[in-house]
Design an enzyme around this catalytic site. Sequence first.
Site, short mmCIF file in Angstrom:
data_model
loop_
_atom_site.label_atom_id
_atom_site.label_comp_id
_atom_site.label_asym_id
_atom_site.label_seq_id
_atom_site.Cartn_x
_atom_site.Cartn_y
_atom_site.Cartn_z
N CYS A 4 -14.75 -3.44 -10.60
CA CYS A 4 -13.33 -4.06 -10.80
C CYS A 4 -13.38 -4.11 -12.39
O CYS A 4 -13.97 -4.54 -13.33
CB CYS A 4 -13.53 -5.50 -10.61
SG CYS A 4 -12.08 -6.46 -10.91
N CYS A 7 -13.09 -7.70 -13.98
CA CYS A 7 -14.48 -8.27 -13.93
C CYS A 7 -15.09 -7.63 -15.38
O CYS A 7 -16.13 -8.48 -15.89
CB CYS A 7 -15.18 -7.72 -12.74
SG CYS A 7 -14.85 -9.03 -11.32
N ASP A 30 -1.33 -7.92 -22.55
CA ASP A 30 -1.25 -6.82 -21.64
C ASP A 30 -1.47 -5.42 -22.48
O ASP A 30 -0.46 -5.52 -23.72
CB ASP A 30 0.26 -7.07 -20.78
CG ASP A 30 0.13 -5.89 -19.70
OD1 ASP A 30 0.12 -4.59 -19.92
OD2 ASP A 30 -0.03 -6.38 -18.48
N HIS A 46 -14.38 -13.21 -9.51
CA HIS A 46 -13.53 -12.24 -8.84
C HIS A 46 -13.12 -12.71 -7.48
O HIS A 46 -13.90 -13.39 -6.51
CB HIS A 46 -14.53 -11.08 -8.35
CG HIS A 46 -13.77 -9.91 -7.66
ND1 HIS A 46 -13.12 -9.02 -8.33
CD2 HIS A 46 -13.45 -9.74 -6.43
CE1 HIS A 46 -12.22 -8.30 -7.66
NE2 HIS A 46 -12.41 -8.70 -6.44
N ASN A 87 1.38 -10.28 -8.36
CA ASN A 87 1.52 -9.63 -7.42
C ASN A 87 0.46 -9.38 -6.50
O ASN A 87 -0.56 -9.74 -6.64
CB ASN A 87 1.80 -8.06 -8.08
CG ASN A 87 2.75 -8.03 -9.12
OD1 ASN A 87 3.90 -8.47 -9.11
ND2 ASN A 87 2.31 -7.31 -10.37
N GLY A 93 2.98 -4.43 -5.58
CA GLY A 93 2.71 -3.89 -7.00
C GLY A 93 1.44 -4.44 -7.51
O GLY A 93 1.27 -4.19 -8.86
N HIS A 98 -7.95 -7.92 -8.60
CA HIS A 98 -8.19 -8.95 -8.97
C HIS A 98 -7.19 -10.04 -9.39
O HIS A 98 -6.37 -9.38 -9.86
CB HIS A 98 -9.30 -8.67 -10.37
CG HIS A 98 -10.00 -9.83 -10.84
ND1 HIS A 98 -11.20 -9.70 -10.94
CD2 HIS A 98 -9.58 -11.15 -11.32
CE1 HIS A 98 -11.78 -10.95 -11.53
NE2 HIS A 98 -10.68 -11.65 -11.89
N HIS A 100 -4.60 -12.18 -10.90
CA HIS A 100 -3.99 -12.04 -12.31
C HIS A 100 -2.67 -12.53 -12.32
O HIS A 100 -2.00 -12.30 -11.39
CB HIS A 100 -4.49 -10.79 -13.03
CG HIS A 100 -3.63 -9.45 -12.45
ND1 HIS A 100 -4.23 -9.08 -11.50
CD2 HIS A 100 -2.58 -8.99 -13.06
CE1 HIS A 100 -3.37 -8.11 -11.05
NE2 HIS A 100 -2.49 -7.96 -12.15
N HIS A 102 0.62 -12.48 -14.67
CA HIS A 102 1.34 -12.10 -15.69
C HIS A 102 2.24 -13.03 -16.34
O HIS A 102 2.93 -13.85 -15.58
CB HIS A 102 2.33 -10.77 -15.35
CG HIS A 102 1.58 -9.83 -14.90
ND1 HIS A 102 1.32 -8.55 -15.78
CD2 HIS A 102 0.98 -9.17 -13.79
CE1 HIS A 102 0.70 -7.56 -15.19
NE2 HIS A 102 0.46 -8.02 -14.05
#
Length: 114
Positions: A4, A7, A30, A46, A87, A93, A98, A100, A102
Amino acid sequence: MENCLFCKIAAGEIPSNKLYEDETLLAFYDIDPQAPVHFLVIPKQHIDSAAALTEEHAALLGHIYAVIAEQCRKLGVAENGYRVVTNVGQDGGQSVKHLHFHVLAGRSLAWPPG
């Protein structure tokens, strides 16, 4: 999880431009920003996606959103607003499996998104 990407970033095996870190979370900018302010917040644990969340993750999710709010205040974008996007799955998308978040800010964000 061994392969990952996030990770490996959380473990420090892959460098990132860190914004925030504690024992459970990492926030970093990002690498392909879609707004003047664009950072990601990931749990170090994870979790494949938001689809894998249960009631047992409630405290973690509260902490994630508190950190997002704190970082947006520190970055000076809280007053004008920001968007938080998670997402889920291929059609949603999600490109890294993992969980996350945005966080995008610093410009007016159109609706509906892409």
